[in-house]
Design an enzyme around this catalytic site. Structure first.
Site, PDB file in Angstrom:
ATOM      1  CE1 TYR A 128     121.471 -54.488  -2.407  1.00  0.00           C
ATOM      2  CE2 TYR A 128     120.448 -54.467  -4.571  1.00  0.00           C
ATOM      3  CZ  TYR A 128     120.785 -53.820  -3.403  1.00  0.00           C
ATOM      4  OH  TYR A 128     120.445 -52.495  -3.241  1.00  0.00           O
ATOM      5  CE  LYS A 170     118.081 -49.909  -3.261  1.00  0.00           C
ATOM      6  NZ  LYS A 170     117.515 -48.796  -2.472  1.00  0.00           N
TER       7      LYS A 170
HETATM    8  P1  NAP Z   1     120.767 -46.985   6.437  1.00  0.00           P
HETATM    9  O1  NAP Z   1     121.556 -45.982   7.155  1.00  0.00           O
HETATM   10  O2  NAP Z   1     120.432 -48.254   7.150  1.00  0.00           O
HETATM   11  O3  NAP Z   1     119.443 -46.305   5.863  1.00  0.00           O
HETATM   12  C1  NAP Z   1     118.299 -47.055   5.480  1.00  0.00           C
HETATM   13  C2  NAP Z   1     117.139 -46.341   6.078  1.00  0.00           C
HETATM   14  O4  NAP Z   1     115.876 -46.916   5.653  1.00  0.00           O
HETATM   15  C3  NAP Z   1     117.148 -46.419   7.601  1.00  0.00           C
HETATM   16  O5  NAP Z   1     117.010 -45.122   8.130  1.00  0.00           O
HETATM   17  C4  NAP Z   1     115.920 -47.255   7.878  1.00  0.00           C
HETATM   18  O6  NAP Z   1     115.332 -47.019   9.145  1.00  0.00           O
HETATM   19  C5  NAP Z   1     115.016 -46.809   6.766  1.00  0.00           C
HETATM   20  N1  NAP Z   1     113.809 -47.600   6.696  1.00  0.00           N
HETATM   21  C6  NAP Z   1     113.671 -48.956   6.621  1.00  0.00           C
HETATM   22  N2  NAP Z   1     112.370 -49.271   6.667  1.00  0.00           N
HETATM   23  C7  NAP Z   1     111.685 -48.107   6.767  1.00  0.00           C
HETATM   24  C8  NAP Z   1     110.309 -47.775   6.877  1.00  0.00           C
HETATM   25  N3  NAP Z   1     109.343 -48.710   6.857  1.00  0.00           N
HETATM   26  N4  NAP Z   1     109.968 -46.477   7.001  1.00  0.00           N
HETATM   27  C9  NAP Z   1     110.899 -45.507   7.013  1.00  0.00           C
HETATM   28  N5  NAP Z   1     112.216 -45.742   6.928  1.00  0.00           N
HETATM   29  C10 NAP Z   1     112.593 -47.048   6.804  1.00  0.00           C
HETATM   30  O7  NAP Z   1     121.533 -47.444   5.092  1.00  0.00           O
HETATM   31  P2  NAP Z   1     122.011 -46.663   3.786  1.00  0.00           P
HETATM   32  O8  NAP Z   1     123.017 -47.564   3.177  1.00  0.00           O
HETATM   33  O9  NAP Z   1     122.352 -45.262   4.088  1.00  0.00           O
HETATM   34  O10 NAP Z   1     120.717 -46.742   2.880  1.00  0.00           O
HETATM   35  C11 NAP Z   1     120.098 -45.608   2.291  1.00  0.00           C
HETATM   36  C12 NAP Z   1     119.682 -45.944   0.871  1.00  0.00           C
HETATM   37  O11 NAP Z   1     120.864 -46.088   0.076  1.00  0.00           O
HETATM   38  C13 NAP Z   1     118.913 -47.249   0.728  1.00  0.00           C
HETATM   39  O12 NAP Z   1     117.922 -47.089  -0.256  1.00  0.00           O
HETATM   40  C14 NAP Z   1     119.972 -48.201   0.225  1.00  0.00           C
HETATM   41  O13 NAP Z   1     119.426 -49.291  -0.481  1.00  0.00           O
HETATM   42  C15 NAP Z   1     120.739 -47.266  -0.672  1.00  0.00           C
HETATM   43  N6  NAP Z   1     122.070 -47.719  -1.069  1.00  0.00           N
HETATM   44  C16 NAP Z   1     122.966 -48.134  -0.127  1.00  0.00           C
HETATM   45  C17 NAP Z   1     124.211 -48.569  -0.522  1.00  0.00           C
HETATM   46  C18 NAP Z   1     125.211 -49.081   0.487  1.00  0.00           C
HETATM   47  O14 NAP Z   1     126.115 -49.802   0.101  1.00  0.00           O
HETATM   48  N7  NAP Z   1     125.084 -48.732   1.749  1.00  0.00           N
HETATM   49  C19 NAP Z   1     124.568 -48.558  -1.889  1.00  0.00           C
HETATM   50  C20 NAP Z   1     123.643 -48.096  -2.812  1.00  0.00           C
HETATM   51  C21 NAP Z   1     122.392 -47.690  -2.397  1.00  0.00           C
HETATM   52  P3  NAP Z   1     115.445 -48.196  10.263  1.00  0.00           P
HETATM   53  O15 NAP Z   1     116.910 -48.423  10.471  1.00  0.00           O
HETATM   54  O16 NAP Z   1     114.729 -47.613  11.399  1.00  0.00           O
HETATM   55  O17 NAP Z   1     114.770 -49.409   9.691  1.00  0.00           O
END
Ligand code: NAP
Length: 257
Positions: free
Chosen positions: A157, A164
């Site tokens: 991570y 974070k």
């Molecule tokens: P996700 O579907 O890949 O979403 C992440 C988003 O961030 C994507 O839409 C991505 O767009 C966007 N992003 C990256 N760089 C960017 C930029 N410069 N400008 C605008 N958007 C940008 O994954 P997710 O898991 O749902 O993640 C959403 C949030 O939840 C994140 O903060 C992640 O750390 C958090 N989270 C996830 C988990 C897990 O296990 N999945 C657990 C806890 C927290 P692109 O794809 O176009 O880059």
């Protein structure tokens, strides 16, 4: 559930149907909210447009959160289309693949900058632009998504854990700044979910299995469950809650040996 029928919400971070932000968009739309969904560049625009077409009252706009110009343009569009903003969901995060794979001591200066800019500073930049629109209607709610890797070490991570930690500290400072305007700022710390962002973390399946084995609920969580918790924080039921990191992880965070 929350009645969001008079509410306008900005949702940043929908990449595809597995995105946590997409589940939140669906839940908010089901409660009647008008939404503005953003996509980063052209790569995922079609995805976001196709998904948005399944919801009523949605505007789609480009927004790379590293671009002040694009952020200004999104808020100008919200002002033009709605003249108000009630909630923001910040679900953008990014770290370079090599900074997730290499030992943490090898984190590059540029990799650190990019991860912190996209994943943490962007919340501050969004909140600054959202505040005047929210203040106009007596307040609003800003929500971001974080992970327990901010407090504890999870293999691979790495720099995202540091990002974070900065994000969660930013939640508290933003909540303090914006609280007098009636604007609440919170985070949900979600358990691991297989999304596009998660695919960048090698060994992710092992993390999922550890949650199934050790979380009090003996399972992982689903995006719809994170979305339900988001409805609480975004809507009137959460009106006295701010500066909070709400754990939605089946209780994993409480476990020791
Ligand atoms: P996700 O579907 O890949 O979403 C992440 C988003 O961030 C994507 O839409 C991505 O767009 C966007 N992003 C990256 N760089 C960017 C930029 N410069 N400008 C605008 N958007 C940008 O994954 P997710 O898991 O749902 O993640 C959403 C949030 O939840 C994140 O903060 C992640 O750390 C958090 N989270 C996830 C988990 C897990 O296990 N999945 C657990 C806890 C927290 P692109 O794809 O176009 O880059």
């Amino acid at each position: 559930m929350a009645d969001l029928s008079s509410h306008v919400g900005l949702i940043v971070g929908v990449a595809n149907k597995r995105s946590i932000a997409w589940a939140i968009a669906q839940a908010a739309a089901a409660q009647g909210a008008s939404l503005v969904l953003t996509h980063q560049g052209e790569r995922l625009e079609e995805n976001v447009r196709e998904l948005s077409a399944t919801l009523p009252k949605v505007i789609v706009a480009p927004c790379d959160v590293t671009s002040d110009e694009q952020m200004d343009a999104v808020f100008a569009e919200i002002e033009r289309a709605h003249g108000r903003l009630d909630f923001v969901v910040h679900g953008a995060a990014f770290a370079q693949r090599e900074d997730l794979a290499a030992p943490f001591t090898q984190t590059s200066r540029e990799g650190f900058r990019v991860a912190l800019d996209v994943s943490a500073y962007s919340l501050i930049a969004l909140a600054r632009r959202a505040a005047p629109l929210m203040e106009r209607n007596g307040g609003g709610s800003i929500l971001t998504l974080t992970y327990l890797g901010s407090e504890r070490v999870f293999t691979n991570y790495n720099v995202m854990g540091v990002a974070k930690a900065a994000l969660e500290a930013s939640v508290r400072y933003l909540a303090s700044d914006l609280g007098p305007k009636g604007i609440r700022v919170n985070a949900i710390s979600a358990g691991p979910i297989k999304t596009l962002a998660a695919a960048g973390i090698s060994g992710f399946s092992g993390i999922l299995q550890t949650y199934r084995d050790r979380a009090p609920l003996r399972r992982t969580v689903e995006t719809a469950e994170v979305a339900d918790a988001a409805m609480f924080l975004l809507g009137p039921a959460g009106r006295a809650v701010t500066a909070e990191v709400l754990m939605v992880d089946g209780g994993f965070h409480a476990m020791g040996i």
